[in-house]
Design a protein around this motif. Structure first.
Motif, mmCIF file in Angstrom:
data_model
loop_
_atom_site.group_PDB
_atom_site.id
_atom_site.type_symbol
_atom_site.label_atom_id
_atom_site.label_comp_id
_atom_site.label_asym_id
_atom_site.label_seq_id
_atom_site.Cartn_x
_atom_site.Cartn_y
_atom_site.Cartn_z
ATOM 1 N N GLY A 1 32.517 42.657 47.073
ATOM 2 C CA GLY A 1 32.677 42.526 45.515
ATOM 3 C C GLY A 1 31.386 41.380 45.108
ATOM 4 O O GLY A 1 31.093 40.765 45.865
ATOM 5 N N LEU A 2 31.181 41.592 43.861
ATOM 6 C CA LEU A 2 30.141 40.530 43.406
ATOM 7 C C LEU A 2 30.884 39.932 42.180
ATOM 8 O O LEU A 2 31.172 40.681 41.203
ATOM 9 N N LEU A 3 30.676 38.586 42.000
ATOM 10 C CA LEU A 3 30.976 37.813 40.769
ATOM 11 C C LEU A 3 29.539 37.345 40.354
ATOM 12 O O LEU A 3 28.992 36.426 41.015
ATOM 13 N N LEU A 4 29.213 38.025 39.341
ATOM 14 C CA LEU A 4 27.798 37.698 38.881
ATOM 15 C C LEU A 4 27.997 36.628 37.577
ATOM 16 O O LEU A 4 28.718 36.887 36.610
ATOM 17 N N ILE A 5 27.457 35.543 37.801
ATOM 18 C CA ILE A 5 27.373 34.522 36.512
ATOM 19 C C ILE A 5 26.108 34.638 35.834
ATOM 20 O O ILE A 5 25.207 34.560 36.593
ATOM 21 N N SER A 6 26.218 34.884 34.601
ATOM 22 C CA SER A 6 25.068 35.214 34.039
ATOM 23 C C SER A 6 25.243 34.896 32.360
ATOM 24 O O SER A 6 26.521 35.079 31.874
ATOM 25 N N HIS A 7 24.128 34.393 31.734
ATOM 26 C CA HIS A 7 24.257 34.486 30.130
ATOM 27 C C HIS A 7 23.647 35.526 29.446
ATOM 28 O O HIS A 7 23.234 35.502 28.255
ATOM 29 N N HIS A 8 22.937 36.552 30.195
ATOM 30 C CA HIS A 8 22.364 37.707 29.788
ATOM 31 C C HIS A 8 23.189 38.694 29.360
ATOM 32 O O HIS A 8 23.630 39.473 30.467
#
Lengths: 311, 244
Positions: B215-222
């Motif tokens: 699984g992937l937890l992606l932290i982004s503000h885009h």
């Protein structure tokens, strides 16, 4: 490359250690009437003649253990050349200066180098821990100590020390403390380039424990080159400090600030060499020996720094 | 299917203010979950809380954290809430076995993810050794992982300083997936990259993570990135607080 540099460091260190272990407790009293005056370094031909006289032992070959008694049985002109580094005007073998000088500088310089390494490690680790209060205290320490003129502080402290406490070790420790801000700043800058607290956090997220993060990943893998270089530089600087203070004492004809008056420093070799350069006295080899010993220290410190940097 | 992470009602305070409150995160296996929000909304802090890496005083005030796929009953925050720094240090130590194995972390900049004093190959080797059954032929496995992130096998002998920004980011990604974790946490992996490279790195990240079944937890503000790739999106408002 790394192995070669390690071999160079080991060779230089062993030579100095061997010389300092073999150094006599007190220097041989010289006499201007000595038949050995200004003997040039060892010649194989005269050595063979001397050995054929059969009255000498290996012990008397160097390190100032030759006694007047044993040499009186031989032709002094020939056997004096057994002092393979030659002698000074008073017949004192120069090897004695070399070995006693090594004994004076070896322990204090290494101790000061190690102390500086500890300061550098502390500087780097404190920056990674990101504790504002500790950062402020470190900053104040760096600003105050870093602003002090090192040589002036050293000379004042050397003069203030009671005669029985005089020696190179207290001055070496003081020099190391005065060098600490530079070492800590540089290690701190490396830690900041790593990312400081963020780097620690990333390593934590990889599952590494505190011991492995700080001592292995930060100190051993990343701070090592700068820590070792700072330590090696301070080690070299302490040797130069001893040389300069001893030279100053010789020129001022006062008691030494770094060692007891019973032993001789490398500075005396340089001082003899000075006479060779200025008034053309036949003691140029003393200057060569002095400079070679300094070169030995420089090579050792440089090799150590390069070795720590090498992959 | 059990969730990888079940974070409920998280609230983290400093002595001065509340950093995040009422944050709920569910992360499904083999899915991309995006945590997005403006700067200062507590995205990275929430991710660190999920990993058990917190150094905020007094820290966690409310909330529960479970890794249902491992143990659905155990609440990792049970003994930490309102207990201050010492309890968080205990949590840090207790959860150490999970980090780098159950989940891995790729920080904001690759320079922080990669150790400048070690070659990429050696760092990959350490990461691979965290697997339950490490392969016998380490060299081949390193080359395989590097090729998976579009890097040549020769990169294994390079130090991070010898790589370009994009290559370093890909190497960091390789290290993150090497232990074959259940979850990869990527904290703004596009930081510092130009727009073209950014798109490439994100797509590579998603592809590699899916290939590895994690699984992937992606932290982004885009927003654009999040809308394009995420299966689930958690939006944190300024001041923290958010739901799936």
């Amino acid at each position: 490359m790394k192995r070669l540099l390690f071999a160079v460091v080991l060779l230089c260190f062993s030579s100095l250690l061997f010389a300092s272990l073999k150094a006599p407790e007190r220097s041989t009293p010289g006499s201007v009437l000595s038949p050995y005056s200004y003997v040039q370094p060892f010649h194989a031909e005269s050595y063979e003649k001397c050995m054929s006289a059969g009255t000498t032992t290996t012990k008397s070959m160097g390190f100032g253990n030759a006694s007047q008694e044993s040499s009186s049985k031989m032709d002094p002109e020939i056997c004096s050349s057994m002092y393979w580094m030659g002698t000074n005007r008073s017949g004192v073998p120069l090897v004695e200066y070399a070995s006693q000088g090594a004994k004076i500088v070896l322990f204090p310089s290494i101790f000061a180098g190690l102390l500086t390494c500890l300061f550098a490690i502390a500087g780097g680790l404190l920056r990674c821990m990101n504790i504002p209060f500790v950062d402020s205290v470190t900053q104040v320490f760096s600003e105050i100590v870093g602003a002090l003129p090192r040589m002036v502080v050293i000379v004042i402290c050397a003069l203030l020390l009671p005669r029985e406490l005089r020696g190179l070790l207290p001055l070496a420790i003081l020099w190391s403390i005065l060098s600490a801000p530079t070492a800590m700043d540089e290690a701190g800058a490396v830690a900041m380039r790593l990312g400081g607290a963020r780097f620690v956090e990333a390593l934590r997220a990889h599952g590494f424990g505190a011991f492995r993060i700080y001592l292995y990943h930060i100190v051993a893998l990343n701070l090592r080159p700068v820590v070792v270089r700072q330590g090696a530089e301070v080690m070299m600087q302490v040797v130069f400090l001893e040389l300069s203070l001893s030279y100053l004492a010789i020129v001022a004809e006062s008691g030494s600030l770094t060692h007891s008056d019973d032993v001789r420093s490398w500075a005396e070799l340089l001082h003899m060499g000075y006479a060779a350069v200025v008034v053309n006295e036949p003691s140029m080899h003393a200057l060569m020996i002095g400079l070679s010993l300094i070169a030995l220290i420089v090579v050792m410190a440089t090799s150590l720094s390069t070795m720590a940097r090498a992959r | 299917m059990s969730l990888l992470v079940e974070l409920r009602n998280l609230r983290i305070d400093t002595h001065e203010r509340t950093l995040v409150h009422n944050v709920n995160v569910d992360i499904r296996p083999q899915k991309v979950t995006a945590l997005c929000g403006p700067s200062g909304s507590g995205k990275s802090l929430t991710a660190r809380a999920i990993m058990g890496v917190l150094d905020v005083d007094p820290g966690i005030q409310e909330g529960s954290l479970r890794y249902p796929i491992l143990d659905p009953q155990k609440d990792w925050f049970a003994s930490v809430c309102k207990q201050g720094m010492s309890a968080q240090h205990e949590l840090l130590e207790e959860s150490r076995v999970l980090r780098g194995k159950y989940f891995t972390y790729s920080p904001q900049s690759a320079s922080s993810a990669l150790n400048p004093g070690r070659t990429i190959g050696r760092q990959l080797e350490l990461a691979i050794l965290r697997r339950d059954n490490p392969p016998e032929e380490m060299g081949k496995e390193i080359a395989r992982i590097l090729s998976e992130v579009d890097l040549r096998a020769s990169v294994a002998g390079s130090l991070p300083s010898e790589l370009s920004g994009g290559m370093a980011q890909r190497a960091a990604l390789a290290i993150a997936v090497a232990p074959q974790p259940q979850l990869v946490i990527a904290d703004e992996p596009e930081t510092g990259l130009d727009p073209l490279l950014r798109r490439g790195v994100i797509e590579l990240l998603v592809r590699v993570v899916r290939q590895n079944g994690a699984g992937l937890l992606l932290i982004s503000h885009h927003e654009e990135t999040v809308n394009r790739i995420a299966d689930d999106v958690i939006r944190l408002p300024k001041g923290g607080g958010g739901h799936v």
